[in-house]
Design a protein around this motif. Structure first.
Motif, short mmCIF file in Angstrom:
data_model
loop_
_atom_site.label_atom_id
_atom_site.label_comp_id
_atom_site.label_asym_id
_atom_site.label_seq_id
_atom_site.Cartn_x
_atom_site.Cartn_y
_atom_site.Cartn_z
N TRP A 198 -4.83 -0.03 2.28
CA TRP A 198 -4.86 1.20 1.49
C TRP A 198 -5.64 2.30 2.21
CZ3 TRP A 198 -2.37 3.79 -1.88
CH2 TRP A 198 -2.96 4.88 -2.53
N ALA A 204 0.83 -1.21 0.00
CA ALA A 204 0.00 0.00 0.00
C ALA A 204 0.86 1.25 0.00
CB ALA A 204 -0.94 -0.01 1.21
N SER A 258 -3.80 5.65 2.77
CA SER A 258 -4.27 6.74 1.92
C SER A 258 -4.78 7.92 2.72
CB SER A 258 -5.36 6.25 0.96
OG SER A 258 -6.49 5.80 1.67
#
Length: 317
Positions: free
Chosen positions: A50, A16, A54
């Motif tokens: 993720w 990720a 993120s």
């Protein structure tokens, strides 16, 4: 112990971060975007990893792209491994002042741990049974106490335990390699990719790696390999030193010393082969790893080269 499904968690978080660096600092085309979507759909944990990573996107918007490119291109010229390049990329994110990424990327079980420490951090806890627990740098544990037993799962890193002898429930420590059992022991357990280091200061600890348990007594240190084999050892450094905030070594090769010191500072700390066999002795305060590097430069024929605050080489003077 972690279940098999949890084992790839570290790799998923690394992936990720890799995607985060590529999408933020690269120029991803349609093919890269399609590969990213395919990666997301491969496993539910990919999406969770993720989602965690993120969240840094807004902060990354203010980080200069030229800085990242220079750093990553320089790492390629230096022959740094792909994983270390990934680590450098992640640490560029740290440079923007983020809190969550102040430590090395952890797997999903560690992110959800009952207690965890960042790189360079140490933490003291007290269990509900009165036992004293201390976590070393970049470590994570879970605690589960029931009416019949006390249980600590070492998910990552290193922990010391001073078990409350007034509590008669057995105390178990679960690791990837073995399960430890004690009643009133004072012990230290360090877990790495290579296995375990178990040091006992008081009492007796039973290490269960297979059919035949191994007993470790006060004053003894046992190394357990990833395959379950074990042997008594005399470590080149005081395994208990970190509990007092120091790194204490005697005639340790510089390469090994640098590897040990690197556990306590974010980024890459590398030792050139030309100086790897120089011997280091002394007691060093872990609160300031830059000061330790300065002391090395004064006492040994080496120079400290800072490429960035997170990337340091030790070369011949």
């Amino acid at each position: 112990m972690p279940t098999p499904d949890q084992a790839p968690a570290q790799a998923r978080v690394d992936q990720a971060i890799d995607w985060l660096v590529r999408l933020r600092f690269g120029s991803p085309g349609p093919d890269a975007q399609a590969q990213f979507q395919q990666w997301l759909s491969l496993h539910p944990h990919n999406g969770l990893a993720w989602q965690r990573v993120s969240n840094l996107g807004d902060e990354l918007a203010g980080l200069p792209k030229d800085l990242s490119r220079r750093t990553l291109q320089g790492s390629e010229r230096q022959g740094i491994s792909r994983r270390d390049q990934l680590k450098l990329g992640a640490l560029l994110v740290v440079g923007s002042g983020l809190g969550w990424m102040a430590r090395e990327p952890l797997g999903l079980p560690e992110l959800l741990a009952d207690s965890a420490t960042a790189t360079g951090e140490r933490r003291q806890l007290q269990g509900s049974d009165g036992s004293r627990i201390q976590l070393n740098t970049a470590s994570a544990i879970d605690l589960r106490f029931t009416a019949s037993q006390r249980r600590l799962a070492l998910l990552r890193g290193e922990v010391s335990l001073d078990s409350n002898s007034d509590d008669k429930r057995p105390f178990f420590i679960d690791t990837r390699v073995a399960t430890l059992r004690t009643l009133d022991g004072q012990l230290l357990v360090r877990q790495s990719d290579h296995g375990l280091l178990v040091a006992v200061r008081r009492g007796e600890v039973t290490v269960m790696t297979g059919a035949t348990p191994v007993r470790v007594h006060s004053g003894e240190t046992l190394r357990v390999q990833a395959n379950g084999s074990h042997q008594a050892v005399t470590p080149p450094s005081d395994p208990w030193g970190w509990t007092q905030g120091v790194l204490s070594v005697r005639q340790m090769p510089l390469a090994d010393f640098v590897a040990e010191l690197n556990r306590y500072r974010p980024g890459l700390l590398r030792c050139a082969p030309a100086v790897a066999k120089l011997m280091v002795s002394g007691t060093y305060q872990l609160a300031d790893t830059n000061q330790i590097l300065q002391l090395l430069a004064r006492s040994l024929p080496v120079r400290i080269a800072y490429h960035t605050r997170y990337w340091v080489n030790i070369d011949a003077a």
